[in-house]
Design an enzyme around this catalytic site. Structure first.
Site, short mmCIF file in Angstrom:
data_model
loop_
_atom_site.label_atom_id
_atom_site.label_comp_id
_atom_site.label_asym_id
_atom_site.label_seq_id
_atom_site.Cartn_x
_atom_site.Cartn_y
_atom_site.Cartn_z
N ASP A 6 0.86 -1.19 0.00
CA ASP A 6 0.00 0.00 0.00
C ASP A 6 0.89 1.23 0.00
O ASP A 6 2.08 1.16 0.31
CB ASP A 6 -0.92 0.02 1.23
CG ASP A 6 -1.85 1.22 1.24
OD1 ASP A 6 -2.44 1.53 0.19
OD2 ASP A 6 -1.98 1.88 2.30
N SER A 7 0.28 2.37 -0.31
CA SER A 7 1.03 3.63 -0.27
C SER A 7 1.45 3.97 1.17
O SER A 7 2.34 4.78 1.36
CB SER A 7 0.15 4.76 -0.81
OG SER A 7 -0.96 4.96 0.05
N TYR A 38 -0.94 8.48 -2.60
CA TYR A 38 -0.96 8.20 -4.04
C TYR A 38 -2.21 8.80 -4.69
O TYR A 38 -2.25 9.01 -5.89
CB TYR A 38 -0.98 6.69 -4.28
CG TYR A 38 0.35 5.97 -4.17
CD1 TYR A 38 1.45 6.54 -3.54
CD2 TYR A 38 0.50 4.70 -4.71
CE1 TYR A 38 2.66 5.85 -3.44
CE2 TYR A 38 1.70 4.01 -4.63
CZ TYR A 38 2.78 4.59 -3.99
OH TYR A 38 3.97 3.91 -3.91
N GLY A 39 -3.25 8.97 -3.86
CA GLY A 39 -4.57 9.30 -4.40
C GLY A 39 -4.65 10.59 -5.17
O GLY A 39 -5.57 10.80 -5.97
N CYS A 69 -4.28 -1.58 -2.09
CA CYS A 69 -4.41 -0.15 -2.33
C CYS A 69 -5.31 0.00 -3.55
O CYS A 69 -4.98 -0.51 -4.63
CB CYS A 69 -3.02 0.43 -2.62
SG CYS A 69 -3.03 2.17 -3.11
N ASN A 70 -6.44 0.66 -3.36
CA ASN A 70 -7.38 0.82 -4.48
C ASN A 70 -6.80 1.70 -5.57
O ASN A 70 -7.02 1.46 -6.77
CB ASN A 70 -8.68 1.43 -3.97
CG ASN A 70 -9.45 0.47 -3.10
OD1 ASN A 70 -10.22 -0.33 -3.59
ND2 ASN A 70 -9.20 0.51 -1.79
N GLU A 161 -2.60 8.83 7.99
CA GLU A 161 -1.13 8.77 7.97
C GLU A 161 -0.53 9.55 9.15
O GLU A 161 0.56 9.24 9.62
CB GLU A 161 -0.58 9.31 6.65
CG GLU A 161 -0.79 8.38 5.47
CD GLU A 161 0.02 7.08 5.55
OE1 GLU A 161 1.20 7.12 5.90
OE2 GLU A 161 -0.56 6.01 5.25
N CYS A 195 -11.12 2.80 -0.20
CA CYS A 195 -9.72 3.14 0.05
C CYS A 195 -9.34 2.43 1.34
O CYS A 195 -10.08 2.48 2.33
CB CYS A 195 -9.54 4.65 0.22
SG CYS A 195 -7.90 5.12 0.83
N THR A 196 -8.21 1.75 1.32
CA THR A 196 -7.87 0.89 2.46
C THR A 196 -7.50 1.67 3.72
O THR A 196 -7.39 1.09 4.79
CB THR A 196 -6.73 -0.07 2.08
OG1 THR A 196 -5.60 0.69 1.62
CG2 THR A 196 -7.18 -1.03 0.99
N HIS A 197 -7.28 2.97 3.58
CA HIS A 197 -7.04 3.78 4.78
C HIS A 197 -8.35 4.05 5.55
O HIS A 197 -8.33 4.29 6.75
CB HIS A 197 -6.46 5.14 4.40
CG HIS A 197 -4.99 5.13 4.08
ND1 HIS A 197 -4.48 4.51 2.97
CD2 HIS A 197 -3.93 5.68 4.73
CE1 HIS A 197 -3.15 4.69 2.94
NE2 HIS A 197 -2.80 5.39 4.00
N1 DGL Z 1 -4.88 3.23 0.64
C1 DGL Z 1 -4.87 3.58 -0.72
C2 DGL Z 1 -6.15 3.24 -1.42
O1 DGL Z 1 -6.77 2.25 -1.07
C3 DGL Z 1 -4.20 4.86 -1.16
C4 DGL Z 1 -4.37 6.09 -0.38
C5 DGL Z 1 -3.45 7.18 -0.87
O2 DGL Z 1 -2.24 6.98 -0.83
O3 DGL Z 1 -3.97 8.22 -1.32
O4 DGL Z 1 -6.56 3.90 -2.34
#
Ligand code: DGL
Length: 283
Positions: A6-7, A38-39, A69-70, A161, A195-197
């Site tokens: 994941d990011s 990453y988003g 990570c989506n 984060e 989003c996994t966060h």
């Molecule tokens: N956790 C990631 C996702 O599922 C990325 C979040 C990010 O880095 O913006 O999209």
């Protein structure tokens, strides 16, 4: 090993469920915390970063990688599978690659249709995932009648984060994006955390949704991905014994971060209930 990428910290929400269902395997978790989020990044940048992570995990003992990570699944998975895999890893005699990369959007989409009663779903995700249209397009392929609304939540990943997800300051942004989502379609009865966060904010999301929909008479359910991805991985391993047999079974988990080990250990300890072995790496 099975690699989970994941990011940042978000993929830990997926890893937890995977390890609960499949505790016997060895895992290597990689969080690109130094370059999160990453988003908000372009297709090319997310692809380049994800490819670096995948190459690292392959060259350090992983034979199967889950992009937990989506954003990476939406923007990099297909290109890596179609263009890079055959170059990065050896092939079986039948021409198929001996190591694989899996995403998390497809298994989620397969599960979501069964949950809605109104046929109206809301997807909360990063700007990158929203712009990719992966969820609406994939959901429509399986369930053409489902109405999908999307809402980008750019402040939620920084809240996670920076370990602010449980603090009162997060309430404002949780409320803000949920209001924007429900304003698009008041018939939404299922909200997917794409989003996994975001599962780290799930208590605040549930309580805000309860308040916002109190007068609707119809509860809104919140869907997280961990369990779905874990069950889909179990099924994948069952259907691919040639890959499963190359995954070692010692029940261990090694954590890698592109940020400082201290920072990772400290933030991860807020939601991991075990001591973790963390190492810094450069991609
Ligand atoms: N956790 C990631 C996702 O599922 C990325 C979040 C990010 O880095 O913006 O999209």
């Amino acid at each position: 090993m099975i690699g989970v990428f994941d990011s940042g910290f978000g993929g830990l929400t997926i890893l937890k469920d995977i390890r609960r269902l499949l505790p016997e395997y060895d895992y290597m978790y990689l969080g690109d915390n130094a370059r999160t989020p990453y988003g908000t990044r372009s297709f090319d940048v997310v692809y380049a970063y994800t490819l670096e992570a995948v190459s690292y995990l392959f060259s350090h003992g992983c034979s199967l990688i889950v992009l937990a990570c989506n954003t990476a699944s939406a923007k990099a998975l297909r290109t890596i599978q179609q263009n890079d895999l055959a170059r990065l890893v050896p092939l079986f005699p039948d021409g198929l690659p001996q190591k694989r990369v899996l995403g998390i959007i497809r298994p989620t989409v397969e599960a979501v249709g069964a949950l809605t009663r109104t046929g109206h779903i809301g997807v909360l995700a990063t700007q990158g995932t929203v712009d990719s249209l992966s969820y609406p397009l994939e959901i429509k392929k399986i369930n053409p009648d489902i109405v999908v609304s999307q809402q980008a939540c750019p402040m939620w990943v920084p809240l996670v984060e920076n370990a602010e997800f449980d603090l009162p300051g997060a309430d404002y942004f949780v409320d803000k994006y949920l209001r924007q989502l429900l304003a698009q379609d008041p018939l939404i009865d299922t909200v997917l955390l794409g989003c996994t966060h975001y599962p780290l904010l799930v208590n605040k999301i549930r309580s805000s949704l309860d308040t916002l929909t109190r007068d609707n008479g119809q509860p809104v359910s919140v869907l997280t991905q961990g369990d779905i991805v874990a069950r889909s991985l179990k099924d994948y391993l069952f259907r691919h014994p040639e890959i499963e047999s190359s995954c070692t079974k010692g029940g261990s988990c090694l954590y890698l971060t592109t940020e400082s080990e201290q920072k990772f250990r400290c933030s991860a300890s807020v939601f991991m209930d075990e001591d973790i072995d963390v190492h810094h790496i450069d991609l």
